[in-house]
Write a protein that holds these residues in place. Structure first.
Motif, PDB file in Angstrom:
ATOM      1  N   VAL A  10       0.833  -1.212   0.000  1.00 50.77           N
ATOM      2  CA  VAL A  10       0.000   0.000   0.000  1.00 50.77           C
ATOM      3  C   VAL A  10       0.866   1.259   0.000  1.00 50.77           C
ATOM      4  O   VAL A  10       1.861   1.338   0.711  1.00 50.77           O
ATOM      5  CB  VAL A  10      -0.948   0.010   1.228  1.00 50.77           C
ATOM      6  CG1 VAL A  10      -1.736   1.316   1.293  1.00 50.77           C
ATOM      7  CG2 VAL A  10      -1.889  -1.174   1.183  1.00 50.77           C
ATOM      8  N   GLY A  11       0.445   2.232  -0.812  1.00 47.05           N
ATOM      9  CA  GLY A  11       1.085   3.536  -0.827  1.00 47.05           C
ATOM     10  C   GLY A  11       0.036   4.633  -0.715  1.00 47.05           C
ATOM     11  O   GLY A  11      -1.102   4.465  -1.144  1.00 47.05           O
ATOM     12  N   LEU A  12       0.419   5.747  -0.094  1.00 50.04           N
ATOM     13  CA  LEU A  12      -0.473   6.901   0.069  1.00 50.04           C
ATOM     14  C   LEU A  12       0.237   8.160  -0.406  1.00 50.04           C
ATOM     15  O   LEU A  12       1.465   8.252  -0.341  1.00 50.04           O
ATOM     16  CB  LEU A  12      -0.885   7.075   1.524  1.00 50.04           C
ATOM     17  CG  LEU A  12      -1.749   5.989   2.137  1.00 50.04           C
ATOM     18  CD1 LEU A  12      -1.988   6.279   3.610  1.00 50.04           C
ATOM     19  CD2 LEU A  12      -3.070   5.854   1.403  1.00 50.04           C
ATOM     20  N   GLY A  13      -0.545   9.127  -0.842  1.00 54.14           N
ATOM     21  CA  GLY A  13       0.043  10.374  -1.287  1.00 54.14           C
ATOM     22  C   GLY A  13      -0.891  11.543  -1.109  1.00 54.14           C
ATOM     23  O   GLY A  13      -2.109  11.379  -0.993  1.00 54.14           O
ATOM     24  N   LEU A  14      -0.313  12.730  -1.060  1.00 53.59           N
ATOM     25  CA  LEU A  14      -1.064  13.975  -0.950  1.00 53.59           C
ATOM     26  C   LEU A  14      -0.371  15.012  -1.815  1.00 53.59           C
ATOM     27  O   LEU A  14       0.858  15.144  -1.787  1.00 53.59           O
ATOM     28  CB  LEU A  14      -1.116  14.461   0.497  1.00 53.59           C
ATOM     29  CG  LEU A  14      -1.841  15.775   0.739  1.00 53.59           C
ATOM     30  CD1 LEU A  14      -3.335  15.611   0.461  1.00 53.59           C
ATOM     31  CD2 LEU A  14      -1.624  16.234   2.162  1.00 53.59           C
ATOM     32  N   SER A  15      -1.152  15.734  -2.596  1.00 52.22           N
ATOM     33  CA  SER A  15      -0.609  16.771  -3.464  1.00 52.22           C
ATOM     34  C   SER A  15      -1.431  18.043  -3.288  1.00 52.22           C
ATOM     35  O   SER A  15      -2.662  18.002  -3.348  1.00 52.22           O
ATOM     36  CB  SER A  15      -0.669  16.310  -4.922  1.00 52.22           C
ATOM     37  OG  SER A  15      -0.218  17.323  -5.778  1.00 52.22           O
ATOM     38  N   VAL A  16      -0.760  19.163  -3.074  1.00 52.53           N
ATOM     39  CA  VAL A  16      -1.417  20.466  -2.962  1.00 52.53           C
ATOM     40  C   VAL A  16      -0.658  21.439  -3.862  1.00 52.53           C
ATOM     41  O   VAL A  16       0.550  21.602  -3.734  1.00 52.53           O
ATOM     42  CB  VAL A  16      -1.414  20.985  -1.509  1.00 52.53           C
ATOM     43  CG1 VAL A  16      -2.069  22.359  -1.440  1.00 52.53           C
ATOM     44  CG2 VAL A  16      -2.097  20.006  -0.575  1.00 52.53           C
ATOM     45  N   VAL A  17      -1.382  22.063  -4.792  1.00 54.38           N
ATOM     46  CA  VAL A  17      -0.790  23.039  -5.701  1.00 54.38           C
ATOM     47  C   VAL A  17      -1.621  24.310  -5.633  1.00 54.38           C
ATOM     48  O   VAL A  17      -2.835  24.272  -5.816  1.00 54.38           O
ATOM     49  CB  VAL A  17      -0.759  22.510  -7.155  1.00 54.38           C
ATOM     50  CG1 VAL A  17      -0.222  23.566  -8.098  1.00 54.38           C
ATOM     51  CG2 VAL A  17       0.047  21.230  -7.253  1.00 54.38           C
ATOM     52  N   ASN A  18      -0.957  25.434  -5.373  1.00 57.07           N
ATOM     53  CA  ASN A  18      -1.633  26.729  -5.342  1.00 57.07           C
ATOM     54  C   ASN A  18      -0.990  27.619  -6.395  1.00 57.07           C
ATOM     55  O   ASN A  18       0.221  27.789  -6.404  1.00 57.07           O
ATOM     56  CB  ASN A  18      -1.521  27.367  -3.955  1.00 57.07           C
ATOM     57  CG  ASN A  18      -2.297  28.657  -3.867  1.00 57.07           C
ATOM     58  OD1 ASN A  18      -3.422  28.748  -4.351  1.00 57.07           O
ATOM     59  ND2 ASN A  18      -1.710  29.659  -3.255  1.00 57.07           N
ATOM     60  N   ASP A  19      -1.812  28.170  -7.287  1.00 56.66           N
ATOM     61  CA  ASP A  19      -1.319  28.999  -8.379  1.00 56.66           C
ATOM     62  C   ASP A  19      -2.079  30.310  -8.363  1.00 56.66           C
ATOM     63  O   ASP A  19      -3.313  30.327  -8.377  1.00 56.66           O
ATOM     64  CB  ASP A  19      -1.534  28.264  -9.709  1.00 56.66           C
ATOM     65  CG  ASP A  19      -0.901  28.977 -10.881  1.00 56.66           C
ATOM     66  OD1 ASP A  19       0.008  29.803 -10.660  1.00 56.66           O
ATOM     67  OD2 ASP A  19      -1.299  28.693 -12.019  1.00 56.66           O
ATOM     68  N   GLU A  20      -1.335  31.414  -8.326  1.00 56.29           N
ATOM     69  CA  GLU A  20      -1.953  32.740  -8.310  1.00 56.29           C
ATOM     70  C   GLU A  20      -1.422  33.536  -9.493  1.00 56.29           C
ATOM     71  O   GLU A  20      -0.216  33.624  -9.695  1.00 56.29           O
ATOM     72  CB  GLU A  20      -1.619  33.451  -7.004  1.00 56.29           C
ATOM     73  CG  GLU A  20      -2.429  34.692  -6.784  1.00 56.29           C
ATOM     74  CD  GLU A  20      -2.203  35.262  -5.394  1.00 56.29           C
ATOM     75  OE1 GLU A  20      -1.742  36.406  -5.320  1.00 56.29           O
ATOM     76  OE2 GLU A  20      -2.486  34.567  -4.415  1.00 56.29           O
ATOM     77  N   ILE A  21      -2.341  34.100 -10.271  1.00 57.20           N
ATOM     78  CA  ILE A  21      -1.974  34.834 -11.483  1.00 57.20           C
ATOM     79  C   ILE A  21      -2.578  36.232 -11.429  1.00 57.20           C
ATOM     80  O   ILE A  21      -3.688  36.429 -10.946  1.00 57.20           O
ATOM     81  CB  ILE A  21      -2.499  34.098 -12.742  1.00 57.20           C
ATOM     82  CG1 ILE A  21      -1.917  32.686 -12.819  1.00 57.20           C
ATOM     83  CG2 ILE A  21      -2.172  34.866 -14.012  1.00 57.20           C
ATOM     84  CD1 ILE A  21      -2.538  31.841 -13.890  1.00 57.20           C
ATOM     85  N   GLY A  22      -1.863  37.194 -11.948  1.00 57.75           N
ATOM     86  CA  GLY A  22      -2.407  38.537 -12.122  1.00 57.75           C
ATOM     87  C   GLY A  22      -2.624  39.296 -10.847  1.00 57.75           C
ATOM     88  O   GLY A  22      -3.689  39.868 -10.637  1.00 57.75           O
ATOM     89  N   ASN A  23      -1.631  39.294  -9.964  1.00 54.69           N
ATOM     90  CA  ASN A  23      -1.714  40.099  -8.747  1.00 54.69           C
ATOM     91  C   ASN A  23      -2.912  39.714  -7.885  1.00 54.69           C
ATOM     92  O   ASN A  23      -3.572  40.565  -7.303  1.00 54.69           O
ATOM     93  CB  ASN A  23      -1.779  41.573  -9.119  1.00 54.69           C
ATOM     94  CG  ASN A  23      -0.857  42.413  -8.282  1.00 54.69           C
ATOM     95  OD1 ASN A  23      -0.012  41.873  -7.579  1.00 54.69           O
ATOM     96  ND2 ASN A  23      -1.004  43.716  -8.360  1.00 54.69           N
ATOM     97  N   GLY A  24      -3.233  38.434  -7.842  1.00 56.20           N
ATOM     98  CA  GLY A  24      -4.357  37.960  -7.030  1.00 56.20           C
ATOM     99  C   GLY A  24      -5.683  37.923  -7.755  1.00 56.20           C
ATOM    100  O   GLY A  24      -6.707  37.618  -7.154  1.00 56.20           O
ATOM    101  N   THR A  25      -5.699  38.242  -9.053  1.00 59.38           N
ATOM    102  CA  THR A  25      -6.947  38.215  -9.809  1.00 59.38           C
ATOM    103  C   THR A  25      -7.491  36.798  -9.923  1.00 59.38           C
ATOM    104  O   THR A  25      -8.669  36.549  -9.729  1.00 59.38           O
ATOM    105  CB  THR A  25      -6.732  38.791 -11.223  1.00 59.38           C
ATOM    106  OG1 THR A  25      -6.258  40.125 -11.093  1.00 59.38           O
ATOM    107  CG2 THR A  25      -8.023  38.804 -12.007  1.00 59.38           C
ATOM    108  N   ASN A  26      -6.616  35.856 -10.232  1.00 56.43           N
ATOM    109  CA  ASN A  26      -7.016  34.465 -10.440  1.00 56.43           C
ATOM    110  C   ASN A  26      -6.232  33.581  -9.475  1.00 56.43           C
ATOM    111  O   ASN A  26      -5.004  33.605  -9.473  1.00 56.43           O
ATOM    112  CB  ASN A  26      -6.717  34.073 -11.887  1.00 56.43           C
ATOM    113  CG  ASN A  26      -7.087  32.648 -12.207  1.00 56.43           C
ATOM    114  OD1 ASN A  26      -7.532  31.899 -11.369  1.00 56.43           O
ATOM    115  ND2 ASN A  26      -6.873  32.270 -13.445  1.00 56.43           N
ATOM    116  N   GLN A  27      -6.940  32.782  -8.662  1.00 53.55           N
ATOM    117  CA  GLN A  27      -6.276  31.869  -7.740  1.00 53.55           C
ATOM    118  C   GLN A  27      -6.863  30.475  -7.902  1.00 53.55           C
ATOM    119  O   GLN A  27      -8.073  30.283  -7.802  1.00 53.55           O
ATOM    120  CB  GLN A  27      -6.436  32.329  -6.297  1.00 53.55           C
ATOM    121  CG  GLN A  27      -5.689  31.435  -5.326  1.00 53.55           C
ATOM    122  CD  GLN A  27      -5.861  31.874  -3.902  1.00 53.55           C
ATOM    123  OE1 GLN A  27      -6.744  32.669  -3.578  1.00 53.55           O
ATOM    124  NE2 GLN A  27      -5.049  31.358  -3.027  1.00 53.55           N
TER     125      GLN A  27
END
Length: 114
Positions: A10-27
Motif C-alpha cells: 500500500v502507498g499513500l500520497g497527498l498533493s497540494v498546488v496553489n497557483d496565483e496569477i495577475g496580482n491575485g486576480t485568479n487563484q
C-alpha cells in the motif's frame, strides 16, 4: 507533494498546488489524495492499482484587473469547488513497464451560463 509506501503493498500520497496569477486576480488551488495497491503477479512482475480523489478550488476577483478606463461589471467567482476522481493501473518488471490512467473522470467547468 508527499507520496510514501505505508506497507509492503500500500502507498499513500497527498498533493497540494496553489497557483496565483495577475496580482491575485485568479487563484487556483488543487488538492488530491492518492492510494495505491500493488500485487505480485510473478517472480519478476508486479501489478499496481491507483485511485485519486480531490478537487479544485477556484477564485477570480475581476476588480483587481487593470482596465485602463474601461468598467468591468463581471461578477467575482468565490471559492468555486469542483471535485474530481482518477484511477490507473501499472504493470512492471525489471525490463518492461506499461500503464494506463484516467487522471480526471469529471470535466471541470469554471464558467457556467449564470
Amino acid at each position: 507533494n508527499f507520496h510514501t509506501p505505508v506497507s509492503k503493498n500500500v502507498g499513500l500520497g497527498l498533493s497540494v498546488v496553489n497557483d496565483e496569477i495577475g496580482n491575485g486576480t485568479n487563484q487556483d488551488t488543487y488538492i488530491d489524495a492518492a492510494f495505491s495497491y500493488t500485487v505480485k503477479t510473478s517472480e519478476e512482475g508486479k501489478l499496481s492499482f491507483g485511485l485519486k480523489a480531490g478537487g479544485h478550488l477556484f477564485n477570480v476577483d475581476f476588480t483587481k484587473l487593470r482596465n485602463y478606463g474601461a468598467e468591468t461589471n463581471l461578477p467575482n467567482i468565490d471559492n468555486k469547488f469542483s471535485p474530481n476522481f482518477g484511477a490507473g493501473i501499472y504493470y512492471h518488471t525489471d525490463q518492461f513497464y506499461a500503464g494506463l490512467s484516467v487522471p480526471n473522470f469529471l470535466q471541470t467547468e469554471h464558467f457556467d451560463s449564470s
